[in-house]
Design a protein around this motif. Structure first.
Motif, PDB file in Angstrom:
ATOM      1  N   ALA A 182       4.645  -3.063  54.284  1.00  0.00           N
ATOM      2  CA  ALA A 182       4.402  -1.695  54.729  1.00  0.00           C
ATOM      3  C   ALA A 182       3.263  -1.088  53.921  1.00  0.00           C
ATOM      4  CB  ALA A 182       5.664  -0.835  54.588  1.00  0.00           C
ATOM      5  N   VAL A 183       2.568  -0.127  54.541  1.00  0.00           N
ATOM      6  CA  VAL A 183       1.473   0.581  53.879  1.00  0.00           C
ATOM      7  C   VAL A 183       1.686   2.078  54.082  1.00  0.00           C
ATOM      8  CG1 VAL A 183      -1.020   0.939  53.772  1.00  0.00           C
ATOM      9  CG2 VAL A 183      -0.104  -1.337  54.320  1.00  0.00           C
ATOM     10  N   HIS A 184       1.594   2.828  53.022  1.00  0.00           N
ATOM     11  CA  HIS A 184       1.802   4.275  53.084  1.00  0.00           C
ATOM     12  C   HIS A 184       0.655   4.983  52.366  1.00  0.00           C
ATOM     13  CE1 HIS A 184       5.941   3.548  54.401  1.00  0.00           C
ATOM     14  NE2 HIS A 184       6.030   2.673  53.415  1.00  0.00           N
ATOM     15  N   GLY A 185       0.153   6.034  52.967  1.00  0.00           N
ATOM     16  CA  GLY A 185      -0.848   6.843  52.296  1.00  0.00           C
ATOM     17  C   GLY A 185      -0.211   7.690  51.214  1.00  0.00           C
ATOM     18  N   LEU A 186      -0.969   8.023  50.201  1.00  0.00           N
ATOM     19  CA  LEU A 186      -0.520   8.941  49.154  1.00  0.00           C
ATOM     20  C   LEU A 186      -1.288  10.259  49.291  1.00  0.00           C
ATOM     21  CD1 LEU A 186      -0.290   6.664  45.988  1.00  0.00           C
ATOM     22  CD2 LEU A 186       1.580   7.510  47.388  1.00  0.00           C
ATOM     23  N   ALA A 187      -0.607  11.342  49.021  1.00  0.00           N
ATOM     24  CA  ALA A 187      -1.233  12.671  49.062  1.00  0.00           C
ATOM     25  C   ALA A 187      -1.825  12.971  50.438  1.00  0.00           C
ATOM     26  CB  ALA A 187      -2.308  12.785  47.982  1.00  0.00           C
ATOM     27  N   ASP A 188      -1.139  12.542  51.499  1.00  0.00           N
ATOM     28  CA  ASP A 188      -1.650  12.769  52.844  1.00  0.00           C
ATOM     29  C   ASP A 188      -1.680  14.255  53.216  1.00  0.00           C
ATOM     30  OD1 ASP A 188      -2.173  10.129  53.342  1.00  0.00           O
ATOM     31  OD2 ASP A 188      -0.319   9.753  54.465  1.00  0.00           O
TER      32      ASP A 188
ATOM     33  N   ASP B 191      -2.805  16.557  51.251  1.00  0.00           N
ATOM     34  CA  ASP B 191      -3.831  17.188  50.417  1.00  0.00           C
ATOM     35  C   ASP B 191      -5.199  16.777  50.932  1.00  0.00           C
ATOM     36  OD1 ASP B 191      -5.640  17.967  48.438  1.00  0.00           O
ATOM     37  OD2 ASP B 191      -4.192  17.669  46.836  1.00  0.00           O
ATOM     38  N   ALA B 192      -5.900  17.711  51.573  1.00  0.00           N
ATOM     39  CA  ALA B 192      -7.192  17.393  52.186  1.00  0.00           C
ATOM     40  C   ALA B 192      -8.216  16.896  51.171  1.00  0.00           C
ATOM     41  CB  ALA B 192      -7.731  18.626  52.917  1.00  0.00           C
ATOM     42  N   ALA B 193      -8.082  17.304  49.915  1.00  0.00           N
ATOM     43  CA  ALA B 193      -9.072  16.941  48.902  1.00  0.00           C
ATOM     44  C   ALA B 193      -9.029  15.461  48.543  1.00  0.00           C
ATOM     45  CB  ALA B 193      -8.878  17.791  47.650  1.00  0.00           C
ATOM     46  N   ILE B 194      -7.836  14.832  48.618  1.00  0.00           N
ATOM     47  CA  ILE B 194      -7.732  13.427  48.212  1.00  0.00           C
ATOM     48  C   ILE B 194      -7.105  12.543  49.290  1.00  0.00           C
ATOM     49  CG2 ILE B 194      -7.728  13.850  45.732  1.00  0.00           C
ATOM     50  CD1 ILE B 194      -4.729  13.760  45.743  1.00  0.00           C
TER      51      ILE B 194
END
Length: 224
Positions: A135-141, A143-146
């Motif tokens: 599985a793959v998950h984004g972090l801080a999704d 937060d537009a800045a990162i």
């Protein structure tokens, strides 16, 4: 007395891992990292989304997690400011990274064939874990800045190779923590483990009680 503090990083100490993956042209990438944790035969890797390792993992779904011991610190350090990406991503340019295609040669390490995945193992590492992406998950999704800059990748281990010298005497499936001396990174510096400081209540639990179904799944896959 505690004070409120704002350290730029919160890397309080985790094992160093050399991740081997296969590049799009069939060459091999080898990258050091330490944002990792394990549960059973699963591991979660924290990686920069643009990195060559991340792109290779997303494309092929395979890797080997090679854990170096403290005596391999020189080899790991030779890889520290290298990247398989060409050109070097802007964020890494700022930090002084350079493109290096022959990572094994740069580190002075030896690739050996894995049993279940295409990326090679690192012969000199006492622990070598062949794994596939689950599985793959984004972090801080949120937060537009990162958003889009960091990912967490869950991998499932399907073959474990252990150097006999770190095994508990008489137990081929158990690591002796008094013999295994992992390389640790804490706040960007290298450390090793010290002596055992206290008996652990958890150590009284039989290790087989933690056995994951992934162990049997891996065994069945190898038998096919």
């Amino acid at each position: 007395m505690h004070i409120a503090s704002e350290p730029a990083i919160l890397y309080f100490g985790t094992p160093v891992v050399l991740i081997s993956t296969v590049n799009a042209d069939g060459s091999v990438n080898l990258a050091p990292m330490s944002s990792v944790f394990w549960l059973g035969w699963r591991a979660v890797l924290g990686l920069a989304a643009p990195s060559q390792t991340t792109q290779n993992l997303l494309r092929t779904g395979e890797c080997v997690l090679n854990l170096p011991s403290v005596d391999l610190v020189g080899a790991v350090n030779r890889l520290a400011l290298t990247t398989g990406s060409d050109p070097v991503p802007a964020g890494k340019q700022q930090k002084g990274y350079r493109t290096e295609r022959d990572k094994f040669g740069t580190a002075g390490l030896t690739p050996v064939a894995a049993d279940t995945v295409a990326p090679p193992r690192v012969r000199e590492c006492p622990v070598q874990l062949e794994a596939v992406v689950e599985a793959v998950h984004g972090l801080a999704d949120n937060d537009a800045a990162i958003r889009g800059r960091l990912v967490s990748i869950e991998v499932r281990v399907q073959r474990v190779h252990l150097e006999e010298s770190i095994l508990l005497a008489g137990h081929p499936n158990r690591v002796d923590p008094d013999k295994w001396r992992p390389l640790i990174m804490s706040f960007q510096h290298f450390y090793g483990l010290g002596a055992r400081v206290h008996d652990s209540a958890l150590a009284g639990i039989a290790e087989h009680l933690y056995r994951s179904p992934d162990v049997d799944r891996a065994r069945q896959a190898l038998a096919q």
